[in-house]
Design a protein around this motif. Structure first.
Motif, PDB file in Angstrom:
ATOM      1  N   LYS A 195       3.055  33.710 -80.963  1.00 49.84           N
ATOM      2  CA  LYS A 195       2.886  32.880 -82.164  1.00 49.84           C
ATOM      3  C   LYS A 195       1.909  31.737 -81.895  1.00 49.84           C
ATOM      4  CE  LYS A 195       6.552  31.432 -84.314  1.00 49.84           C
ATOM      5  NZ  LYS A 195       7.958  31.050 -84.626  1.00 49.84           N
ATOM      6  N   SER A 202      -1.997  31.409 -83.478  1.00 50.56           N
ATOM      7  CA  SER A 202      -1.867  30.369 -84.498  1.00 50.56           C
ATOM      8  C   SER A 202      -3.229  29.965 -85.064  1.00 50.56           C
ATOM      9  CB  SER A 202      -1.190  29.139 -83.903  1.00 50.56           C
ATOM     10  OG  SER A 202      -2.045  28.516 -82.953  1.00 50.56           O
ATOM     11  N   ASP A 261      -6.691  34.740 -91.398  1.00 53.09           N
ATOM     12  CA  ASP A 261      -5.232  34.633 -91.393  1.00 53.09           C
ATOM     13  C   ASP A 261      -4.582  36.008 -91.374  1.00 53.09           C
ATOM     14  OD1 ASP A 261      -5.508  31.875 -91.482  1.00 53.09           O
ATOM     15  OD2 ASP A 261      -5.063  31.717 -93.640  1.00 53.09           O
ATOM     16  N   ARG A 268      -4.690  37.554 -87.852  1.00 51.83           N
ATOM     17  CA  ARG A 268      -3.697  36.940 -86.963  1.00 51.83           C
ATOM     18  C   ARG A 268      -2.299  37.418 -87.301  1.00 51.83           C
ATOM     19  NH1 ARG A 268      -2.323  32.342 -87.625  1.00 51.83           N
ATOM     20  NH2 ARG A 268      -3.165  31.828 -89.636  1.00 51.83           N
ATOM     21  N   GLU A 269      -1.976  37.370 -88.581  1.00 54.83           N
ATOM     22  CA  GLU A 269      -0.625  37.725 -89.012  1.00 54.83           C
ATOM     23  C   GLU A 269      -0.316  39.193 -88.770  1.00 54.83           C
ATOM     24  OE1 GLU A 269      -0.557  36.264 -93.036  1.00 54.83           O
ATOM     25  OE2 GLU A 269      -0.830  34.199 -92.345  1.00 54.83           O
ATOM     26  N   LYS A 301       2.636  40.459 -86.340  1.00 51.02           N
ATOM     27  CA  LYS A 301       3.687  41.339 -86.865  1.00 51.02           C
ATOM     28  C   LYS A 301       3.790  42.597 -86.020  1.00 51.02           C
ATOM     29  CE  LYS A 301       5.017  43.798 -91.072  1.00 51.02           C
ATOM     30  NZ  LYS A 301       4.618  44.134 -92.441  1.00 51.02           N
TER      31      LYS A 301
END
Length: 193
Positions: free
Chosen positions: A92, A96, A178, A181-182, A186
């Motif tokens: 995380k 970030s 974003d 990254r996400e 996940k």
């Protein structure tokens, strides 16, 4: 035992390496000039060779410093989390938005990886050592550490995280950055539990 304080020359050398470690992450190896580094360190260009045999020697120390800082941040994040959540917290933090924006102080591998094949052997050696430390750190926090396949999972986990960070930094579309990254976080969360 009394702690030894660094000599003036050692302190100056350290200041130069620190400036170089920031500069290579910010501007890349080829975009980092000796004169600019010396200026950033508050010194004149003429004093460079009192500290380094060559530009490559300085870059090797800078690569080692930058990589060491990256590993140290990852270790601190993992150590601050409960053991079963250490890898998730590490990932995380690594993926970030703040890390995407913190190129100058962030992961040296993500900032410099594509330039590495064209660097001098001593620069590559320093970077390789730090990448191996990152792999080992990830491996130690996998739930199946020490079991068959864990090292390979560490390789894939780190490769995915570094690749996602590189791409998130590369694009000029915040939403895509974003999403990269996400999605990586996940995916990695589902494969490292």
């Amino acid at each position: 035992m009394r702690k030894m304080t660094p000599s003036a020359k050692e302190a100056t050398h350290d200041r130069i390496v620190e400036a170089a470690a920031r500069a290579i992450r910010r501007s890349g190896y080829n975009g980092t000039g000796v004169a600019d580094i010396m200026k950033d360190a508050g010194l004149t260009h003429g004093g460079f060779y009192a500290h380094f045999a060559s530009r490559e020697a300085m870059l090797a120390e800078a690569a080692d410093r930058a990589g060491g800082e990256s590993v140290a941040v990852m270790e601190r994040v993992a150590a601050a989390a409960p053991p079963q959540q250490a890898l998730r917290e590490l990932l995380k933090a690594y993926l970030s938005k703040a890390h995407v924006e913190g190129v100058e102080t962030g992961c040296a591998t993500a900032a410099l990886g594509s330039e590495m094949p064209r660097q001098a052997p001593e620069v590559r050696r320093a970077a390789t050592r730090r990448i191996k430390e990152m792999i080992d750190l990830v491996a130690r926090h996998l739930p199946d550490w020490g079991k068959r396949g864990a090292h390979e999972r560490a390789l894939v986990t780190l490769s995915t995280a570094v690749g996602a960070l590189v791409l998130a930094r590369a694009v000029d579309d915040t939403r895509l950055s974003d999403a990269l990254r996400e999605a990586a976080l996940k995916h990695l969360s589902s494969t490292t539990d």
